[in-house]
Design a protein around this motif. Sequence first.
Motif, PDB file in Angstrom:
ATOM      1  N   LEU A 221       0.818  -1.214   0.000  1.00  0.00           N
ATOM      2  CA  LEU A 221       0.000   0.000   0.000  1.00  0.00           C
ATOM      3  C   LEU A 221       0.850   1.261   0.000  1.00  0.00           C
ATOM      4  N   GLU A 222       1.988   1.172   0.672  1.00  0.00           N
ATOM      5  CA  GLU A 222       2.854   2.333   0.855  1.00  0.00           C
ATOM      6  C   GLU A 222       4.293   1.841   0.947  1.00  0.00           C
ATOM      7  N   ALA A 223       5.220   2.599   0.409  1.00  0.00           N
ATOM      8  CA  ALA A 223       6.641   2.272   0.486  1.00  0.00           C
ATOM      9  C   ALA A 223       7.428   3.564   0.657  1.00  0.00           C
ATOM     10  N   LYS A 224       8.323   3.566   1.631  1.00  0.00           N
ATOM     11  CA  LYS A 224       9.134   4.753   1.912  1.00  0.00           C
ATOM     12  C   LYS A 224      10.553   4.339   2.267  1.00  0.00           C
ATOM     13  N   GLU A 225      11.482   5.217   1.977  1.00  0.00           N
ATOM     14  CA  GLU A 225      12.861   4.993   2.389  1.00  0.00           C
ATOM     15  C   GLU A 225      12.959   5.151   3.900  1.00  0.00           C
ATOM     16  N   VAL A 226      13.830   4.355   4.506  1.00  0.00           N
ATOM     17  CA  VAL A 226      14.112   4.499   5.930  1.00  0.00           C
ATOM     18  C   VAL A 226      15.242   5.513   6.051  1.00  0.00           C
ATOM     19  N   PRO A 227      14.988   6.633   6.756  1.00  0.00           N
ATOM     20  CA  PRO A 227      16.034   7.650   6.890  1.00  0.00           C
ATOM     21  C   PRO A 227      17.323   7.071   7.475  1.00  0.00           C
ATOM     22  N   GLU A 228      18.429   7.570   6.988  1.00  0.00           N
ATOM     23  CA  GLU A 228      19.755   7.179   7.466  1.00  0.00           C
ATOM     24  C   GLU A 228      20.085   5.713   7.220  1.00  0.00           C
ATOM     25  N   SER A 229      19.418   5.083   6.254  1.00  0.00           N
ATOM     26  CA  SER A 229      19.741   3.700   5.878  1.00  0.00           C
ATOM     27  C   SER A 229      19.915   3.646   4.368  1.00  0.00           C
TER      28      SER A 229
ATOM     29  N   ILE B  74       9.874  -4.152   7.162  1.00  0.00           N
ATOM     30  CA  ILE B  74      11.129  -3.438   6.907  1.00  0.00           C
ATOM     31  C   ILE B  74      12.009  -4.394   6.105  1.00  0.00           C
ATOM     32  N   ALA B  75      12.431  -3.963   4.922  1.00  0.00           N
ATOM     33  CA  ALA B  75      13.153  -4.861   4.021  1.00  0.00           C
ATOM     34  C   ALA B  75      14.396  -4.205   3.445  1.00  0.00           C
ATOM     35  N   GLY B  76      15.448  -4.987   3.306  1.00  0.00           N
ATOM     36  CA  GLY B  76      16.722  -4.508   2.767  1.00  0.00           C
ATOM     37  C   GLY B  76      16.777  -4.574   1.252  1.00  0.00           C
ATOM     38  N   ILE B  77      15.847  -3.890   0.591  1.00  0.00           N
ATOM     39  CA  ILE B  77      15.754  -3.951  -0.875  1.00  0.00           C
ATOM     40  C   ILE B  77      15.898  -2.581  -1.541  1.00  0.00           C
ATOM     41  N   LYS B  78      16.359  -1.598  -0.795  1.00  0.00           N
ATOM     42  CA  LYS B  78      16.438  -0.228  -1.309  1.00  0.00           C
ATOM     43  C   LYS B  78      17.346  -0.101  -2.538  1.00  0.00           C
ATOM     44  N   LYS B  79      18.398  -0.913  -2.632  1.00  0.00           N
ATOM     45  CA  LYS B  79      19.309  -0.866  -3.773  1.00  0.00           C
ATOM     46  C   LYS B  79      18.656  -1.373  -5.053  1.00  0.00           C
ATOM     47  N   TYR B  80      17.604  -2.173  -4.899  1.00  0.00           N
ATOM     48  CA  TYR B  80      17.036  -2.885  -6.039  1.00  0.00           C
ATOM     49  C   TYR B  80      15.664  -2.393  -6.482  1.00  0.00           C
ATOM     50  N   TYR B  81      14.943  -1.741  -5.581  1.00  0.00           N
ATOM     51  CA  TYR B  81      13.591  -1.275  -5.880  1.00  0.00           C
ATOM     52  C   TYR B  81      13.402   0.135  -5.351  1.00  0.00           C
ATOM     53  N   SER B  82      12.739   0.968  -6.143  1.00  0.00           N
ATOM     54  CA  SER B  82      12.362   2.292  -5.654  1.00  0.00           C
ATOM     55  C   SER B  82      11.019   2.152  -4.949  1.00  0.00           C
ATOM     56  N   PRO B  83      10.735   3.023  -3.985  1.00  0.00           N
ATOM     57  CA  PRO B  83       9.435   2.954  -3.312  1.00  0.00           C
ATOM     58  C   PRO B  83       8.267   3.033  -4.301  1.00  0.00           C
ATOM     59  N   GLU B  84       8.380   3.869  -5.313  1.00  0.00           N
ATOM     60  CA  GLU B  84       7.297   4.073  -6.265  1.00  0.00           C
ATOM     61  C   GLU B  84       6.933   2.798  -7.036  1.00  0.00           C
ATOM     62  N   GLU B  85       7.925   1.994  -7.398  1.00  0.00           N
ATOM     63  CA  GLU B  85       7.626   0.799  -8.187  1.00  0.00           C
ATOM     64  C   GLU B  85       7.030  -0.338  -7.354  1.00  0.00           C
ATOM     65  N   LEU B  86       7.037  -0.207  -6.040  1.00  0.00           N
ATOM     66  CA  LEU B  86       6.483  -1.253  -5.180  1.00  0.00           C
ATOM     67  C   LEU B  86       5.006  -1.059  -4.856  1.00  0.00           C
ATOM     68  N   ILE B  87       4.535   0.179  -4.917  1.00  0.00           N
ATOM     69  CA  ILE B  87       3.143   0.460  -4.543  1.00  0.00           C
ATOM     70  C   ILE B  87       2.189  -0.262  -5.498  1.00  0.00           C
ATOM     71  N   GLY B  88       1.281  -1.039  -4.921  1.00  0.00           N
ATOM     72  CA  GLY B  88       0.323  -1.822  -5.688  1.00  0.00           C
ATOM     73  C   GLY B  88       0.809  -3.210  -6.053  1.00  0.00           C
ATOM     74  N   LYS B  89       2.090  -3.475  -5.853  1.00  0.00           N
ATOM     75  CA  LYS B  89       2.666  -4.775  -6.195  1.00  0.00           C
ATOM     76  C   LYS B  89       2.254  -5.820  -5.156  1.00  0.00           C
TER      77      LYS B  89
ATOM     78  N   ALA C 238      18.448  -8.564  -5.712  1.00  0.00           N
ATOM     79  CA  ALA C 238      17.249  -9.134  -5.107  1.00  0.00           C
ATOM     80  C   ALA C 238      16.093  -9.041  -6.082  1.00  0.00           C
ATOM     81  N   VAL C 239      15.344 -10.133  -6.214  1.00  0.00           N
ATOM     82  CA  VAL C 239      14.173 -10.204  -7.076  1.00  0.00           C
ATOM     83  C   VAL C 239      13.020 -10.702  -6.215  1.00  0.00           C
ATOM     84  N   LEU C 240      11.979  -9.886  -6.088  1.00  0.00           N
ATOM     85  CA  LEU C 240      10.849 -10.240  -5.242  1.00  0.00           C
ATOM     86  C   LEU C 240      10.042 -11.398  -5.819  1.00  0.00           C
ATOM     87  N   VAL C 241       9.560 -12.255  -4.929  1.00  0.00           N
ATOM     88  CA  VAL C 241       8.682 -13.354  -5.303  1.00  0.00           C
ATOM     89  C   VAL C 241       7.259 -12.809  -5.288  1.00  0.00           C
TER      90      VAL C 241
END
Length: 112
Positions: free
Chosen positions: A22-30, A49-64, A96-99
């Motif tokens: 529903l929502e995805a945001k960067e964790v500050p200072e991570s 909380i997931a360690g996928i910031k290098k592989y996915y932007s918050p915008e591309e995750l919303i609705g997924k 990382a590739v999400l299932v």
Amino acid sequence: MSENLINFDDFLKVDLRVVTVLEAKEVPESNKLLRLMVDVGDGQKRQIIAGIKKYYSPEELIGKQIIIVANLEPKKLAGLESQGMLLAAHDEKGKAVLVHPDKLISAGSKLG
């Protein structure tokens, strides 16, 4: 394959669920973590909380739709409580590739 075999009864303890982001945001200072709010069905939401910031932007995750381990004990990451763990594989380059399900399904649907 793995040498760390588990028996079938142990496998049945793992609650794998389809959720909708529903929502995805960067964790500050991570430089690794994203904070996801997911729909787990029946009007319930959870924070993952997931360690996928290098592989996915918050915008591309919303609705997924993704798969999570829903009955994992909560854990604090960067001071935030993660209420489950998403499933991802790593490709040959280590990305990382999400299932996820191959078609739309109700949030909260159980795998098994």
